[in-house]
Design a protein around this motif. Structure first.
Motif, PDB file in Angstrom:
ATOM      1  N   THR A  61       1.150  -6.077  -3.934  1.00  0.00           N
ATOM      2  CA  THR A  61       1.758  -4.812  -3.539  1.00  0.00           C
ATOM      3  C   THR A  61       3.007  -5.093  -2.718  1.00  0.00           C
ATOM      4  OG1 THR A  61       1.419  -2.753  -2.324  1.00  0.00           O
ATOM      5  CG2 THR A  61       0.229  -4.653  -1.500  1.00  0.00           C
ATOM      6  N   GLU A  90     -10.232  -1.498   0.637  1.00  0.00           N
ATOM      7  CA  GLU A  90      -8.775  -1.603   0.743  1.00  0.00           C
ATOM      8  C   GLU A  90      -8.150  -1.978  -0.604  1.00  0.00           C
ATOM      9  OE1 GLU A  90      -6.351  -1.163   3.032  1.00  0.00           O
ATOM     10  OE2 GLU A  90      -7.691  -0.404   4.587  1.00  0.00           O
ATOM     11  N   THR A  92      -9.334  -1.499  -3.589  1.00  0.00           N
ATOM     12  CA  THR A  92      -9.471  -0.380  -4.529  1.00  0.00           C
ATOM     13  C   THR A  92      -8.464   0.720  -4.213  1.00  0.00           C
ATOM     14  OG1 THR A  92     -11.818  -0.885  -4.839  1.00  0.00           O
ATOM     15  CG2 THR A  92     -11.088   1.343  -5.425  1.00  0.00           C
ATOM     16  N   GLU A  93      -8.349   1.084  -2.928  1.00  0.00           N
ATOM     17  CA  GLU A  93      -7.407   2.134  -2.528  1.00  0.00           C
ATOM     18  C   GLU A  93      -5.966   1.752  -2.858  1.00  0.00           C
ATOM     19  OE1 GLU A  93      -9.881   3.807   1.362  1.00  0.00           O
ATOM     20  OE2 GLU A  93      -7.991   2.746   1.670  1.00  0.00           O
ATOM     21  N   GLU A  94      -5.591   0.520  -2.559  1.00  0.00           N
ATOM     22  CA  GLU A  94      -4.192   0.126  -2.700  1.00  0.00           C
ATOM     23  C   GLU A  94      -3.809  -0.263  -4.123  1.00  0.00           C
ATOM     24  OE1 GLU A  94      -2.979  -2.653   0.303  1.00  0.00           O
ATOM     25  OE2 GLU A  94      -3.702  -1.350   1.908  1.00  0.00           O
ATOM     26  N   SER A  95      -4.783  -0.656  -4.936  1.00  0.00           N
ATOM     27  CA  SER A  95      -4.483  -1.018  -6.325  1.00  0.00           C
ATOM     28  C   SER A  95      -4.695   0.142  -7.284  1.00  0.00           C
ATOM     29  CB  SER A  95      -5.351  -2.195  -6.780  1.00  0.00           C
ATOM     30  OG  SER A  95      -6.709  -1.798  -6.935  1.00  0.00           O
ATOM     31  N   GLY A  96      -5.538   1.089  -6.887  1.00  0.00           N
ATOM     32  CA  GLY A  96      -5.907   2.177  -7.779  1.00  0.00           C
ATOM     33  C   GLY A  96      -6.902   1.755  -8.849  1.00  0.00           C
ATOM     34  N   GLU A 135      -3.572  -0.299 -12.875  1.00  0.00           N
ATOM     35  CA  GLU A 135      -3.238  -0.135 -11.464  1.00  0.00           C
ATOM     36  C   GLU A 135      -2.440   1.154 -11.233  1.00  0.00           C
ATOM     37  OE1 GLU A 135       0.148  -2.260 -13.385  1.00  0.00           O
ATOM     38  OE2 GLU A 135      -2.013  -2.466 -13.500  1.00  0.00           O
ATOM     39  N   SER A 138      -0.221   3.243  -4.505  1.00  0.00           N
ATOM     40  CA  SER A 138      -0.694   4.126  -3.437  1.00  0.00           C
ATOM     41  C   SER A 138       0.466   4.466  -2.512  1.00  0.00           C
ATOM     42  CB  SER A 138      -1.804   3.435  -2.632  1.00  0.00           C
ATOM     43  OG  SER A 138      -1.241   2.447  -1.784  1.00  0.00           O
ATOM     44  N   GLU A 139       0.192   5.334  -1.552  1.00  0.00           N
ATOM     45  CA  GLU A 139       1.234   5.728  -0.592  1.00  0.00           C
ATOM     46  C   GLU A 139       1.629   4.586   0.334  1.00  0.00           C
ATOM     47  OE1 GLU A 139      -1.437   7.756   2.894  1.00  0.00           O
ATOM     48  OE2 GLU A 139      -0.859   9.019   1.208  1.00  0.00           O
ATOM     49  N   GLU A 140       0.834   3.522   0.379  1.00  0.00           N
ATOM     50  CA  GLU A 140       1.153   2.387   1.239  1.00  0.00           C
ATOM     51  C   GLU A 140       2.063   1.372   0.557  1.00  0.00           C
ATOM     52  OE1 GLU A 140      -2.140   0.706   3.386  1.00  0.00           O
ATOM     53  OE2 GLU A 140      -3.266   2.574   3.189  1.00  0.00           O
ATOM     54  N   SER A 141       2.351   1.588  -0.728  1.00  0.00           N
ATOM     55  CA  SER A 141       3.123   0.622  -1.506  1.00  0.00           C
ATOM     56  C   SER A 141       4.435   1.209  -1.993  1.00  0.00           C
ATOM     57  CB  SER A 141       2.334   0.183  -2.735  1.00  0.00           C
ATOM     58  OG  SER A 141       1.151  -0.459  -2.374  1.00  0.00           O
TER      59      SER A 141
END
Length: 171
Positions: A61, A90, A92-96, A135, A138-141
């Motif tokens: 990411t 984490e 799962t959330e960040e990779s989708g 993938e 997410s809002e963090e990437s």
């Protein structure tokens, strides 16, 4: 068992990086709140390097705040019951990607690094994506991208390269 207790157990069972492992254990002994972002002296974080099903590439990411290519990961949350579960959440959330599976054997490695919020004492795992997974940013990437093993050193820092090496040794 609390997340703090789980972290102590995981770290006591982790057999590599003895000096750094001891730093983590001493931190947790000195800081009952050492699992949480609110601990200004630093805190345990959990991450996971996501490997494709063919085991030829890793998903990184482009972190929104740090503007660096990194593995998925971040702060523990009150609902987390284990470090492994926090790393999987984490990732799962960040990779989708749903259905990630952590490699057995506990953490792949430890990495202590300074961030804008505090020292992160990161407990790093490795996860394999299921076949056919897609993938989603997410809002963090700023971006998500698959990189062949040989490409990682060209885009990521040494900590990600060392995590990749530890992950490949387990595969």
């Amino acid at each position: 068992m609390s997340l703090h207790d789980d972290a102590v157990l995981v770290l006591k069972e982790y057999e590599d990086q003895g000096e750094l492992r001891q730093v983590y254990l001493e931190h947790l002994q000195a800081h009952p709140d050492g699992m949480w972002k609110a601990c200004a002296d630093g805190h345990i974080t959990a991450s996971a390097l996501v490997v494709d099903p063919e085991r030829e590439r890793v998903l990184l990411t482009l972190h929104r705040k740090l503007r660096m290519w990194l593995q998925m990961g971040g702060h523990c949350e009150p609902a987390d019951t284990t470090l492994a579960q926090a790393a999987l959440r984490e990732a799962t959330e960040e990779s989708g990607i749903a259905g990630l599976t952590l490699l057995p054997g506990g953490p792949a490695r430890l990495d202590r690094h300074h961030t804008p919020c505090a020292w992160h004492l990161d407990v790093q795992y490795a996860a394999v994506a299921p076949p056919g997974s897609v993938e989603m940013i997410s809002e963090e990437s700023l971006d998500l991208r698959w990189f062949g093993y040989g490409e990682v050193a060209d885009v990521a820092d040494g900590s990600v390269v060392r995590l990749l090496e530890a992950t490949r040794a387990r595969l």
